[in-house]
Design an enzyme around this catalytic site. Structure first.
Site, short mmCIF file in Angstrom:
data_model
loop_
_atom_site.label_atom_id
_atom_site.label_comp_id
_atom_site.label_asym_id
_atom_site.label_seq_id
_atom_site.Cartn_x
_atom_site.Cartn_y
_atom_site.Cartn_z
N GLU A 59 29.52 23.79 -63.21
CA GLU A 59 29.82 24.66 -64.35
C GLU A 59 31.26 25.14 -64.24
O GLU A 59 31.73 25.50 -63.16
CB GLU A 59 28.88 25.87 -64.38
N GLU B 1 34.83 34.29 -69.58
CA GLU B 1 33.68 35.16 -69.77
C GLU B 1 34.22 36.59 -69.84
O GLU B 1 35.06 36.98 -69.04
CB GLU B 1 32.68 35.05 -68.63
#
Length: 365
Positions: free
Chosen positions: A253, A258
């Site tokens: 990932e 974020e």
């Protein structure tokens, strides 16, 4: 004798009448629907009086409309036909210099009939040795996102829920993801919503390019404005395309951006992978004062030897890669806004809705 003959004639007449029913009510032939009024528009990105053949990126935007068409197929030069449901598609030519191309579109009806038209175009691709644009979405066409580029995930994978203790349902509704005024809006809402017998208090959207666009190595630029509400967890990220066969975190990932739910002035860049069967990760953060009121460019450079993450072209994250890490194969892109969860945290009690707004996403190699 006459009576017997009369009887025979009547029988023959009745027999002939019943046997001729197919001629009176012949089978109904299925309706054949043929498309009509096919119009193809081709725009070269960046074309102007000084650059009539485009800005050098090789990117073109095509729009096709037709009466009675249920889908379209596009051919760019000698490439294979690409199917598209809504008649809106982008394509990037990569041969350097100015070259002539034939763009052909086919309009298909529900009964399989088709018509076609074409345009000849001259496209300029910058001859510099720098990265070339290979995929993008500029979000210029109002309405739903392009189904040729994006898939809206809706099925919760974790016993009726999503991972990381998130509390929303993702939907494929226009209320949660739509394009207007040149940007994509992913909208998280407070509302009771039931899906697969599970009712949750929040909805949002999660858009992925899996099986539509997967790539290994390159540069990704995303210009975005983030939500301001406590408890929202927006993300711009990638997952390994082999996730269905190996699972997470073995697939790998890459989190380009974020934003935490509690501190809206902080963004994170992180990579995740598996080490001895456990989640291993390396992440760094960057301060940002106006992520929710201004657009910023969130970027990643990914090569065989490193992944770097940038905020407005300023690098704040780097990880060295080797063969032990799963970052040497295809990944796909994800855009989503989660609610609550491990990084979203406590949701503001007065929350009604908030939005992550995307101006563009571009991938270069």
């Amino acid at each position: 004798m006459l009576k017997q003959l009369y009887f025979i004639v009547i029988i023959l007449f009745v027999s002939c009448s019943s046997g001729g029913g197919d001629d009176i009510n012949p089978p109904v032939e299925p309706e054949v629907i043929t498309p009509s009024n096919l119009v193809l528009t081709v725009s070269l990105v960046g074309a102007d009086n000084n650059n009539p053949n485009g800005d050098g990126s090789g990117l073109i935007q095509c729009t096709a409309t037709a009466t009675n068409a249920v889908k379209f197929g596009f051919k760019f030069g000698s490439d294979a036909e690409v199917e598209d449901a809504d008649g809106i598609i982008e394509h990037t030519f990569t041969t350097k210099g100015t070259n002539k191309y034939l763009v052909t579109v086919f309009a298909y009806s529900s009964t399989g009939q088709n018509i076609s038209t074409f345009k000849n175009i001259d496209v300029y691709v910058n001859e510099s040795s720098g990265p070339q644009l290979i995929w993008s979405d500029e979000f210029n066409d109002d309405g739903a996102v392009s189904t040729s580029k994006w898939f809206a995930e809706t099925v919760p994978p974790n016993n009726g829920g999503w991972w990381n203790e998130e509390v929303q349902h993702y939907t494929d509704r226009l209320e949660n993801a739509f394009i207007s005024d040149g940007t994509l809006k992913i909208v998280a809402k407070k509302e009771n919503y039931t899906f697969q017998s599970s009712t949750k208090e929040y909805t949002s959207a999660r858009l992925i390019t899996k099986d539509k666009f997967d790539f290994t190595y390159g540069k990704v630029d995303v210009r975005a404005k983030l939500p301001a509400s406590q408890g929202t967890w927006p993300a711009i990220w990638l997952l390994g395309s082999n996730i269905d066969s190996v699972g997470w975190p073995i697939c790998g990932e890459i989190d380009i951006m974020e934003q935490t739910g509690a501190n809206k002035n902080k963004i994170l860049g992180t990579c995740h992978w598996s080490a001895n069967g456990n989640n291993a990760s390396y992440g760094l953060e960057s301060d940002i004062s106006n992520a929710s009121s201004e657009f910023h460019v969130y970027s990643m450079e990914w090569t065989e030897t490193y992944i770097k993450i940038f905020l407005d072209e300023v690098e704040y994250y780097e990880i060295a890669l080797n063969n032990d890490l799963p970052f040497n194969k295809d990944f796909f892109l994800i855009l989503n806004v989660a609610m609550g969860g491990t990084l979203g945290g406590t949701i503001d009690s007065g929350f009604t809705e908030d939005t992550m707004e995307i101006d563009y996403i571009r991938v270069y190699q």
